[in-house]
Each structure stands twice: as structure tokens, then as C-alpha cells.
Design a protein around this motif. Structure first.
Motif: not given
Length: 250
Positions: A166-184
Motif C-alpha cells: 500500500a505504501v509504495f503503490v501510493k508513493m509511486r502514484n504520488a510521484f506520477v501525479s506530480s509529473g515524475r517517473s516512478a516504478s515499483l
């Protein structure tokens, strides 16, 4: 016919051993050797964030750069916001707060901390279940002890991997929504849920071992009851024969 515990318990031990190895892959992530250097929970573009690396990867004890290099010191449950400075600029607003020296929001601070701790507790009880599995080879009582220990391990480990996911999925989504690339990290979550599956199977096998031995004992009791019935029937026949002999002489 062999008792179920004699072959289910060794099979359970194999699954528990595999689960423990996968858990240690997670704990040792951030080390320079393969596959540990490919093991991380999240990889994100953190360029432009105050005090952050261009690429940040979050592992179990470490916060590292690209390829799990240039890691910070190993620390227990490090706040996720230690990837950047206090009160940083350009970081996703959902991740920043007053916790962890003004680097991390309350949600991510406590969710990661509890997930981190539950992971160690789950590992501890999984190791206990592994040693209890040797007792399970001796019969129902040993299987019961091993199954209870494995169930405890499964409970805490389920909490751990659920919180981490839950933590890292939500964290990835936060980066993506701010226009940054992120992956699990596919290795970290593959190892985590693979360890959960192996622990789950081992727990089921221990429980089946208890039931199997119980059924065997019940069927053995049934045969014993049948023999007693046969003895009573023979005794009644003998007593009847003696009465007829006495009547003939009377």
C-alpha cells in the motif's frame, strides 16, 4: 500406510526454508551483489528535489541512488523522506510533512514504520515455525505446534507485505501525479509475495497433517471397536452352548 505428518512435515519445511530465503533477500537489499542490487521497493525520479539524488531507490535498510549505489547508512525503518532534505522544494506534497525531521508526512511515516516492524516479526515467527516443523514429524501434537507458529508468522507477515504494498503503490502514484517517473521494484515485491505464498502453503500443509493423523486415529479406534464386538459375540455363543449342554444332562 505412512502417517500424513511423515511426508507433509518435510514438505512444509521445504516451503518454509524457501520463504525464509526470500525474506532475507528483502532484508539484504541494497547490497552490491546480484540480485540484491536489483532489489528495491520503489524507483523514482527525484531530480530537482532539495538534497535528493537524481534517481532514488528505496530498499529495506537503505535509501540508495540508481542501481542501489551511493546508498546512505543502514538504519532501521528509515523515514521515506530521508531521500531529501528537510522541508524540501519540488517534492510531491503528499509525501512531505513534519515527521522524520520535517521530511515525511504522517501517513507514510507510520505506514512504513509498522510495515517494517511487522516484516521482522513475521520473519522471526517463520524461523520458529521452521524449527517447530521438525517436531511435526513426530505426530499430531508436533503438527499442532508447528501450525500455530506458522499461523502467527502468516498473520504478521500478511500485515507487513500488505502495508508495504500500500505504501509504495501510493508513493509511486504520488510521484506520477506530480509529473515524475516512478516504478515499483519487481524483485522486491516478487520476493515478498513469493515468501508469503510459500508460508501460506506450509501453514496449510501443517494443518492437513493434524487432520490426517486425527482421521487415522479415528479409523484405528473403529477397528478396535470391531474386535471388541467380535469378542462379545463369541463369549455369548459360548455361554449359550454351555446352557444347552446343562439342559441335556438335566
Amino acid at each position: 500406510m505412512a502417517r500424513p505428518a511423515t511426508y507433509l512435515a518435510p514438505l512444509s519445511l521445504i516451503f518454509l526454508a524457501g520463504s525464509i530465503v526470500l525474506m532475507f533477500f528483502i532484508i539484504l537489499s541494497g547490497m552490491p551483489s546480484s540480485p540484491l542490487r536489483q532489489t528495491y521497493f520503489l524507483r523514482a525520479d527525484t531530480s530537482g528535489i532539495t538534497g535528493a539524488r537524481p534517481i532514488t531507490q528505496w530498499a529495506y535498510f537503505y535509501i540508495c541512488g540508481d542501481g542501489n549505489r551511493n546508498c546512505g547508512g543502514a538504519k532501521p525503518d528509515p523515514p521515506l523522506g530521508w531521500a531529501w532534505d528537510a522541508n524540501p522544494q519540488n517534492a510531491p506534497s503528499q509525501l512531505v510533512g513534519s515527521y522524520g525531521r520535517h521530511t515525511t508526512s504522517e501517513y507514510y511515516y507510520y505506514m512504513w514504520r509498522f510495515g517494517w516492524v511487522f516484516y521482522l516479526i513475521g520473519l522471526f515467527f517463520t524461523v520458529l515455525a521452521f524449527f517447530a516443523g521438525f517436531i511435526a514429524c513426530c505426530g499430531r501434537l508436533g503438527s499442532a505446534i508447528a501450525s500455530m507458529t506458522a499461523l502467527t508468522a502468516l498473520f504478521f507477515y500478511t500485515l507487513a507485505v500488505s502495508l508495504m504494498t500500500a505504501v509504495f503503490v501510493k508513493m509511486r502514484n504520488a510521484f506520477v501525479s506530480s509529473g515524475r517517473s516512478a516504478s515499483l521494484g519487481r524483485y522486491a515485491f516478487g520476493f515478498s509475495w513469493g515468501a508469503w505464498a510459500a508460508l501460506f502453503i506450509a501453514t496449510i500443509l501443517f494443518c492437513i497433517g493434524i487432520r490426517g493423523n486425527k482421521d487415522k486415529a479415528a479409523s484405528s479406534g473403529g477397528r478396535s471397536w470391531g474386535r471388541k464386538k467380535s469378542v462379545r459375540s463369541t463369549r455369548s455363543y459360548d455361554m449359550g452352548s454351555q446352557r444347552r449342554v446343562k439342559d441335556d444332562y438335566a
